[in-house]
Enzyme design. Structure first.
Site, short mmCIF file in Angstrom:
data_model
loop_
_atom_site.label_atom_id
_atom_site.label_comp_id
_atom_site.label_asym_id
_atom_site.label_seq_id
_atom_site.Cartn_x
_atom_site.Cartn_y
_atom_site.Cartn_z
CB THR A 76 -0.98 -0.04 1.26
OG1 THR A 76 -1.83 0.96 0.90
CG2 THR A 76 -0.39 -0.04 2.39
CE LYS A 80 -2.16 0.70 -2.93
NZ LYS A 80 -3.62 0.90 -3.14
CG ASN A 101 -3.45 -3.84 -4.72
OD1 ASN A 101 -3.15 -4.94 -5.37
ND2 ASN A 101 -4.45 -3.20 -4.43
CG ASP A 117 -6.30 -0.69 -5.00
OD1 ASP A 117 -6.67 -1.16 -3.74
OD2 ASP A 117 -5.47 -0.02 -5.08
N GLY A 141 -10.25 11.18 -10.86
CA GLY A 141 -9.05 10.80 -9.98
C GLY A 141 -8.21 9.73 -10.79
N GLY A 143 -5.02 9.02 -9.76
CA GLY A 143 -3.87 8.35 -9.14
C GLY A 143 -3.91 6.95 -9.12
N GLY A 144 -3.17 6.24 -8.04
CA GLY A 144 -3.21 4.90 -8.00
C GLY A 144 -4.35 4.19 -7.85
N GLY A 253 -17.02 2.98 -0.10
CA GLY A 253 -15.48 2.85 -0.36
C GLY A 253 -15.25 1.37 0.36
#
Lengths: 286, 286
Positions: A76, A80, A101, A117, A141, A143-144, A253
């Protein structure tokens, strides 16, 4: 059991380790989901949190993966992306996400990386009755976690995928990797308007802090759309509340978290589990 | 607790790690002694076995000790000597033994090493009513555990100490370190005759295999002597049986193990425990 009736970790020298590597560790949830499930199933394995600072990761990871009793690791923040360089092989989903991950130590010692994820997100959406194949999705978004969700939505067969992120270089690079692996996918970059999308995802951290702005114009979300969230700190974020108020179906989430774990367990070679079973056993201290 | 009533490790991202480093790990006992005690006391810490091969130790240990959630390590075979080079500070007992089985990460990140094999042995002897101060002791076997026992017997004030080991270089070097730290101690090297000693110790592996010869001439042990054993595989080794038949009082190998753990716990900054309490809680799978 102890005489006091407290739980006891049944860890011995024959226990298999799965390292949970990140920094800081305080908000880790995985040990409290995996370990009760391992105990319930009688599996002699344990997820162990390891607080590894960014500057120590490259030195620690190779000898750690040579432990005689390690099966792999959950990776995490903030490792990652960095972990990709240490791996011998990665799945297309990890390659597109540009991040990994999960690492499994193969019997020959080689390291295999994957990315769950997005898989967790997509499994949850499908379980809630929202088809993905052939549909249109917006991921705000990149990002990762957003990249991972985009990669998994593409793998699950969306026909059209819109990406939006203020980091245009990262967003454009992600779109390029998606285009390379999924040449028939219709890609839209730089437009956060949710109108016309069947699946709408907040993959930004907006919603973690009170008073955060909305990640997009919620009034433009189609009431028939399915809305997903990655923020786990609050189950019903302001974004989800607003979407629900419009009549949208939604996914919180932590659904992504619990849905991805069966995929991880399969990756590590453990028997099938369901998200519901894992949620029922989990002992999360939030 | 799980719905099935099985124990669950209460490990979270806030749990403190104590690595148990050695290879192979299968015979490790410490996790099954420490972890039930931590659970019973409500201490959020866990001992985690890590199978580190000799060739990986030097690479793994420094970044491992920089984990944000590690307090230290139990060090066992084959790393007890190698670890000495990585430490910033060691106790005289560890320096004399030339080996270390406990490492604590200081608040400033420096590594402090100590050695409790011998301390456990001596605590057990004293608890059983055999005084050590001013007495004469024989330690047969000057490998890791024998050296540690010799160092702790010297620290506890024996007046005379005989050492015997077929590795004369190692035995002589140990005698030299003892002489340097304890100039008034009468040292005898190379004589395994137990006659005339108040405390007689088998610190060789003889007794682990059926049919092993005796480590010394048991018929020469004074019936008033106190006899100690380091072999843990069998509680009543042939050596202890023979000594008991002569009327000697004795201490089994695992007494050393349980007696040393309160010293370890103190070293790591945990509350006081007794060997009896630890033995009562332990969940050892032999």
């Amino acid at each position: 059991m102890t005489p006091q009736g407290l739980p006891v970790p049944p860890i011995s020298g024959r226990t298999t380790l799965i390292a949970h590597i990140g920094f800081p560790t305080e908000s880790f949830k995985a040990p409290m989901i995996y370990n009760p499930w391992f105990a319930a199933r009688g599996i002699d394995a344990v997820v162990v949190p390891m607080g590894v600072r960014a500057e120590d990761f490259a030195a620690l990871a190779p000898p750690l993966f040579r432990l005689s009793n390690i099966r792999g690791a959950l990776i995490t923040m903030p490792h990652k992306v960095a972990v990709m360089e240490l791996l011998d092989q990665v799945t297309p989903t990890a390659a597109i996400a540009g991040a990994c991950n999960a690492v499994r130590v193969q019997p020959d010692g080689r390291l295999m990386g994957d990315q769950f994820d997005g898989e967790g997100f997509v499994r949850g959406v499908i379980r809630k009755g929202q088809p993905v194949e052939g549909r249109s999705a917006l991921v705000v978004g990149c990002g990762g976690v957003g990249s991972a969700i985009a990669a998994s939505l593409a793998r699950a067969g969306v026909a059209r995928l819109a990406l939006c992120d203020p980091n245009t270089a990262g967003m454009t690079a992600l779109a390029g990797r998606l285009a390379q692996h999924y040449p028939r996918l219709v890609l839209v970059a730089g437009n956060a308007d949710p109108a016309g999308h069947d699946i709408v995802v907040n993959a930004t951290p907006l919603g973690m802090q009170a008073g955060d702005p909305m990640p997009m114009d919620v009034s433009r979300i189609d009431p028939s759309a399915f809305v997903g969230e990655v923020v786990m700190k609050t189950e019903m974020t302001a974004f989800l509340q607003a979407a629900a108020a419009r009549g949208c179906r939604y996914q919180v989430g932590t659904d992504m978290l619990f849905e991805m774990i069966p995929a991880y367990l399969e990756f590590f070679g453990y028997p099938a589990a369901t998200a519901g079973e894992l949620r029922g056993l989990a002992q999360i201290r939030w």
